[in-house]
Write a protein that holds these residues in place. Structure first.
Motif, short mmCIF file in Angstrom:
data_model
loop_
_atom_site.label_atom_id
_atom_site.label_comp_id
_atom_site.label_asym_id
_atom_site.label_seq_id
_atom_site.Cartn_x
_atom_site.Cartn_y
_atom_site.Cartn_z
N ALA A 1 0.83 -1.21 0.00
CA ALA A 1 0.00 0.00 0.00
C ALA A 1 0.86 1.25 0.00
O ALA A 1 0.57 2.23 -0.71
N GLU A 2 1.94 1.24 0.79
CA GLU A 2 2.83 2.40 0.86
C GLU A 2 3.54 2.60 -0.47
O GLU A 2 3.66 3.74 -0.97
N ARG B 1 2.53 1.71 -3.43
CA ARG B 1 1.59 2.17 -4.44
C ARG B 1 1.26 3.65 -4.25
O ARG B 1 1.20 4.42 -5.22
N ALA B 2 1.07 4.07 -3.00
CA ALA B 2 0.79 5.48 -2.73
C ALA B 2 1.97 6.35 -3.16
O ALA B 2 1.79 7.42 -3.75
N SER C 1 4.74 8.98 5.81
CA SER C 1 4.12 8.01 4.91
C SER C 1 3.34 8.67 3.78
O SER C 1 2.56 9.61 3.98
N GLN D 1 0.98 7.08 1.98
CA GLN D 1 -0.43 6.69 2.05
C GLN D 1 -1.16 7.46 3.14
O GLN D 1 -2.36 7.75 3.02
N GLU E 1 -1.96 10.70 1.51
CA GLU E 1 -2.98 10.44 0.49
C GLU E 1 -4.37 10.32 1.11
O GLU E 1 -5.36 10.84 0.58
N VAL F 1 -2.81 2.88 8.96
CA VAL F 1 -2.34 3.48 7.71
C VAL F 1 -1.10 4.30 8.03
O VAL F 1 -1.08 5.06 9.01
#
Length: 223
Positions: free
Chosen positions: A16-17, A19-20, A44, A46, A49, A213
């Motif tokens: 997830a990180e 991709r963000a 971070s 994400q 985001e 997150v």
């Protein structure tokens, strides 16, 4: 859950990180590089985001950013406003407010959002703001920012307004020794975050949730 499940969760967080981070625009990457080269590590991707997304979801037009050393998070808040309303950034550190003023100078020609940067202690500045006129507050940075912002949140936020705390696990910064996850970490921020989690989630004036997150986000909506 077994060990494999926890390993998969860690891999999911990393995915997830990544991709963000890969979705960040070139201007966002440039802001991150400049801040980090100036000695202000950024958090971070994400996490930042999600701040953008939350501002859009609630249709916020008046936002407060507390502890603006994370200029990436602040830029995502500005983008979430989509050229509307105003964003007030407050930071007591000279370095943090310097970075944010530089960012706002760059944005003046590309956004209609009113941008204000204030160099002052959070506990001094927030009580001066008008009550009930803000929809969203984002809090990061020094340990003292969190309690001071939450104390003022019920007064500053309008109905169903939202306050979001980032780095709730206290994993960012040179003082971190495992943060909240390590009981032996007695740094100011780790101690403050353990208290904040209990206080916010037990406060009946808010509905809140803690989400894994980034380095931990605590999201609270005013009843």
């Amino acid at each position: 859950m077994d060990k494999t499940s926890y390993t998969n969760l860690a891999k999911m967080w990393e995915l997830a990180e990544d991709r963000a981070f890969s979705h960040q625009s070139e201007d966002m990457n440039a802001v991150r590089r400049h801040a980090e080269e100036s000695g202000s590590p950024q958090g971070s991707a994400q996490q930042a985001e999600l701040l953008n997304l939350l501002v859009r979801i609630i249709g916020a037009t008046s936002v407060i950013a507390v502890g603006t050393g994370s200029v990436v998070e602040t830029l995502q808040l500005v983008k979430g406003l989509e050229g509307r309303g105003q964003l007030t950034a407050v930071d007591s550190s000279a370095q943090g407010i310097g970075l944010i003023r530089s960012l706002f100078t760059q944005l003046d020609d590309v956004t209609q959002t009113t941008l204000r940067a204030v160099n002052a202690p959070v506990e001094v500045f927030l009580p001066r703001l008008n009550a009930g006129t803000y929809q969203f507050i984002a809090v990061c940075g020094e340990a003292g920012n969190y309690a001071a912002a939450f104390e003022q949140a019920p007064r500053l936020l309008g109905e169903h307004g939202m306050i979001v705390f980032t780095d709730v696990m206290a994993l960012e910064g040179s003082e971190s020794n495992g943060g909240v996850l390590n009981p032996a970490d007695r740094s100011d921020k780790a101690v403050a975050m353990r208290t904040m989690l209990d206080e916010v989630q037990s406060d009946e004036r808010f509905i809140s949730t803690f989400v894994p997150v980034g380095t931990g986000m605590l999201i609270a909506v005013k009843n």
